[in-house]
Design a protein around this motif. Structure first.
Motif, PDB file in Angstrom:
ATOM      1  N   ASP A  18       0.822  -1.211  -0.111  1.00 54.96           N
ATOM      2  CA  ASP A  18      -0.078  -0.101  -0.106  1.00 54.96           C
ATOM      3  C   ASP A  18       0.891   1.148   0.032  1.00 54.96           C
ATOM      4  O   ASP A  18       1.084   1.900   0.913  1.00 54.96           O
ATOM      5  CB  ASP A  18      -1.118  -0.150   1.150  1.00 54.96           C
ATOM      6  CG  ASP A  18      -1.935   0.977   0.890  1.00 54.96           C
ATOM      7  OD1 ASP A  18      -2.337   1.412  -0.154  1.00 54.96           O
ATOM      8  OD2 ASP A  18      -2.840   0.953   1.978  1.00 54.96           O
ATOM      9  N   ILE A  19       1.749   1.164  -1.037  1.00 60.82           N
ATOM     10  CA  ILE A  19       2.343   2.579  -1.375  1.00 60.82           C
ATOM     11  C   ILE A  19       2.291   3.206  -2.525  1.00 60.82           C
ATOM     12  O   ILE A  19       2.140   2.317  -3.671  1.00 60.82           O
ATOM     13  CB  ILE A  19       3.886   2.261  -0.926  1.00 60.82           C
ATOM     14  CG1 ILE A  19       4.151   1.556   0.374  1.00 60.82           C
ATOM     15  CG2 ILE A  19       4.768   3.589  -1.336  1.00 60.82           C
ATOM     16  CD1 ILE A  19       5.779   1.159   0.493  1.00 60.82           C
ATOM     17  N   HIS A  20       2.133   4.453  -2.687  1.00 63.94           N
ATOM     18  CA  HIS A  20       1.790   5.280  -4.178  1.00 63.94           C
ATOM     19  C   HIS A  20       3.120   6.037  -4.108  1.00 63.94           C
ATOM     20  O   HIS A  20       3.319   6.890  -3.242  1.00 63.94           O
ATOM     21  CB  HIS A  20       0.529   5.746  -4.268  1.00 63.94           C
ATOM     22  CG  HIS A  20       0.436   6.418  -5.517  1.00 63.94           C
ATOM     23  ND1 HIS A  20       0.152   6.036  -6.822  1.00 63.94           N
ATOM     24  CD2 HIS A  20       0.458   7.734  -5.845  1.00 63.94           C
ATOM     25  CE1 HIS A  20       0.010   6.765  -7.776  1.00 63.94           C
ATOM     26  NE2 HIS A  20       0.222   7.925  -7.201  1.00 63.94           N
ATOM     27  N   PHE A  21       3.702   5.963  -5.443  1.00 63.07           N
ATOM     28  CA  PHE A  21       4.875   6.934  -5.765  1.00 63.07           C
ATOM     29  C   PHE A  21       4.461   7.788  -6.885  1.00 63.07           C
ATOM     30  O   PHE A  21       3.797   7.661  -7.752  1.00 63.07           O
ATOM     31  CB  PHE A  21       5.899   5.996  -6.339  1.00 63.07           C
ATOM     32  CG  PHE A  21       6.567   4.941  -5.323  1.00 63.07           C
ATOM     33  CD1 PHE A  21       7.730   5.419  -4.597  1.00 63.07           C
ATOM     34  CD2 PHE A  21       5.851   3.788  -5.109  1.00 63.07           C
ATOM     35  CE1 PHE A  21       7.996   4.641  -3.574  1.00 63.07           C
ATOM     36  CE2 PHE A  21       6.634   2.813  -4.253  1.00 63.07           C
ATOM     37  CZ  PHE A  21       7.608   3.177  -3.413  1.00 63.07           C
ATOM     38  N   ASP A  22       4.805   9.314  -6.639  1.00 64.33           N
ATOM     39  CA  ASP A  22       4.841  10.194  -7.550  1.00 64.33           C
ATOM     40  C   ASP A  22       6.179  10.730  -7.986  1.00 64.33           C
ATOM     41  O   ASP A  22       7.168  10.831  -7.027  1.00 64.33           O
ATOM     42  CB  ASP A  22       3.805  11.299  -7.197  1.00 64.33           C
ATOM     43  CG  ASP A  22       2.486  11.006  -7.313  1.00 64.33           C
ATOM     44  OD1 ASP A  22       2.107  10.298  -8.399  1.00 64.33           O
ATOM     45  OD2 ASP A  22       1.823  10.949  -6.295  1.00 64.33           O
ATOM     46  N   ALA A  23       6.389  11.507  -8.864  1.00 66.77           N
ATOM     47  CA  ALA A  23       7.912  12.271  -8.919  1.00 66.77           C
ATOM     48  C   ALA A  23       7.300  13.806  -9.585  1.00 66.77           C
ATOM     49  O   ALA A  23       6.565  13.946 -10.160  1.00 66.77           O
ATOM     50  CB  ALA A  23       8.373  11.455 -10.261  1.00 66.77           C
ATOM     51  N   VAL A  24       8.198  14.408  -9.103  1.00 68.03           N
ATOM     52  CA  VAL A  24       8.103  15.818  -9.564  1.00 68.03           C
ATOM     53  C   VAL A  24       9.835  16.358  -9.761  1.00 68.03           C
ATOM     54  O   VAL A  24      10.529  15.851  -9.236  1.00 68.03           O
ATOM     55  CB  VAL A  24       7.732  16.827  -8.323  1.00 68.03           C
ATOM     56  CG1 VAL A  24       5.992  16.351  -8.327  1.00 68.03           C
ATOM     57  CG2 VAL A  24       8.425  16.552  -7.237  1.00 68.03           C
TER      58      VAL A  24
END
Length: 487
Positions: free
Chosen positions: A149-155
């Motif tokens: 239950d981990i969600h990754f985003d990138a910026v």
């Protein structure tokens, strides 16, 4: 003796009637709240002799709706997340059920936002966001396949602070590891880590997921909102003066009040909300004046431009509103309106500098300008807040930017640029010899001083001091300002 008994009996009957009416109003509200249940939370009810509480349980936070039957019927709305942080809190007298319903809808919206934080939200950051974007795709695929239950985003780096403060963990790519120290200092409430080179260079998704779990599991200090027990404190006694202060801090509005009598604090509390509307002030005054009927003066300390009892605070949709007269007409109590940065500056001068001259610059996260106040000979210079209209215009006219200032508000480098240029204008125009400032995204005073030295010679740069808090100065400064208003 008979007459005394009759009076006592009548009083008891009146009290019972009032209590019955309060119970009906409370039951109506609570039944309506139960009807709003839509499966996004489950409700538990708790009743005692003098209060009823509905607990709205979710996986990520609990909401509490409490109706207290004391001398008056007081409602409290509170949200506590799983880290035991109070992220939403307000209380008010239950008079208007429609208004109570409106406030509940606001609370429910805030509660459901907490639901989104059940998943660990991790944010990866590199220079342009390209390499981390590719890695993020692989990470999310691996997390989904493994049931993690981990969600990754990138910026890209320029959006790190705009996006990072709402995440559970921030992960800095090795190529910008030199930015880790500043990022960790600014985002103190969440773990900020550099991605191990071995994991990043090999796009090791399983290794990264394990690393994130370890970082999040580390014991972190939780920052609890400083909300006093409002119901208990309000019974402390009758006060003569009510202070109400409003401060925008890092995406939330903090409304606080304090009741003082004979130079003693008899009641105080703080309300935490995501957004602020003018009726929040009226809710506080309604509640406090009912429980403290001897209040004869209200001091409202607010952001925005203040002039002759009128307030302009565009963020809250308030434009040239005659706030002092409106509140005086409604409550029959004298109301004094003052700018919050003025109060902070004067309070800082008294507490930290022995009342000596100082300029104060307040730059909350997300602001492209901030606000100034200048203390000279124990008084605030200028009128209308922000150093007064004439002074602000002068400083703005000599402050130029190589780019749109709106583009500078979301990074430490941008905040340093903003603050340095505005402070240069302040120094040039006023000749002040000491400046204190609050800006969460500026890690230390020395970096700001070095930037100012790019615009003016070092010997002309005054002492620059960073403060980590502003709330501690508000009441002391407001009390001193009141003396000047009364002259």
């Amino acid at each position: 003796m008979k007459d005394v008994f009759v009076v006592s009996e009548t009083t008891e009957l009146e009290a019972e009637t009032i209590m019955d009416e309060s119970m009906k109003k409370a039951e109506s509200l609570l039944n309506w709240i139960k009807e709003q249940q839509d499966g996004s939370y489950r409700i538990e009810e708790d009743r005692s002799d003098n209060k009823i509480t509905l607990i709205l349980h979710t996986d990520c936070a609990d909401g509490y709706v409490t109706v207290n039957f004391l001398q008056f019927t007081i409602a409290e709305y509170r949200i506590v997340n799983k880290a035991e942080e109070t992220v939403f809190y307000l209380h008010f007298e239950l008079v208007d059920e429609e208004h109570a319903r409106y406030l509940f809808k606001e609370m429910k919206e805030a509660l459901l936002k907490q639901q989104d934080s059940g998943t660990i939200n991790a944010l990866l950051c590199c220079t342009c966001g390209l390499t981390t974007s590719y890695f993020t795709m692989k990470l999310n695929e691996t997390a989904e396949a493994s049931g993690t239950d981990i969600h990754f985003d990138a910026v890209p780096y320029e959006k790190l602070y705009e996006e990072g403060s709402t995440r559970d963990i921030v992960l800095i790519a090795p190529q910008i590891g030199y930015r880790l120290k500043d990022a960790a200092a600014i985002m103190k409430d969440i773990p900020v880590r550099e991605i191990p080179v071995q994991i990043f260079s090999n796009y090791d998704a399983l290794g990264m997921i394990s690393f994130v779990k370890e970082c999040v599991a580390e014991k972190k200090e939780t920052k609890k909102a400083e909300t006093a027990d409002a119901i208990g404190s309000l019974q402390a006694g009758n006060g003569a003066l009510l202070y109400v202060s409003i401060v925008d801090m890092e995406g939330r509005t903090q409304l606080a009040y304090r009741v003082c009598s004979d130079e003693k604090i008899v009641a105080e509390s703080q309300i935490v909300k995501e957004k602020y509307v003018f009726s929040d002030i009226e809710d506080i005054i309604d509640l406090v004046t009912r429980t403290n009927p001897d209040i004869h003066e209200i001091c409202l300390v607010t952001p925005g431009s203040v002039s002759e009892g009128k307030l302009t605070y565009a963020k809250a949709g308030i434009i040239s509103m005659p706030v002092a007269d409106m509140l005086k007409e409604k409550y029959g109590i004298e109301v004094i309106l003052m700018n919050v940065t003025d109060a902070i500056a004067l309070g800082y001068s008294l507490r930290e500098c022995g009342g000596e001259d100082i300029a104060f610059y307040f730059l909350p996260t997300g602001s492209y300008a901030g606000s100034f106040a200048l203390v000279h000979d124990g008084e605030i210079l200028g009128t209308a807040g922000y150093l007064g209209g004439d002074q602000l215009s002068a400083i703005t006219s000599i402050t130029t930017f190589p780019m749109n200032p709106f583009s500078l508000q979301n990074t430490p480098e941008g905040n340093i640029e903003l603050a340095a240029r505005y402070m240069t204008g302040l120094i040039t125009y006023t000749g002040c010899r000491r400046i204190a400032f609050y800006a969460k995204m500026i890690p230390e005073a020395d970096v700001l001083r070095r930037k100012i030295c790019e615009f003016i010679r070092e010997e002309y740069v005054p002492e620059i001091i960073k403060t980590e808090s502003v709330r501690r100065y508000i009441y002391e400064g407001a009390a001193e300002l009141l003396k000047h208003y009364r002259k």
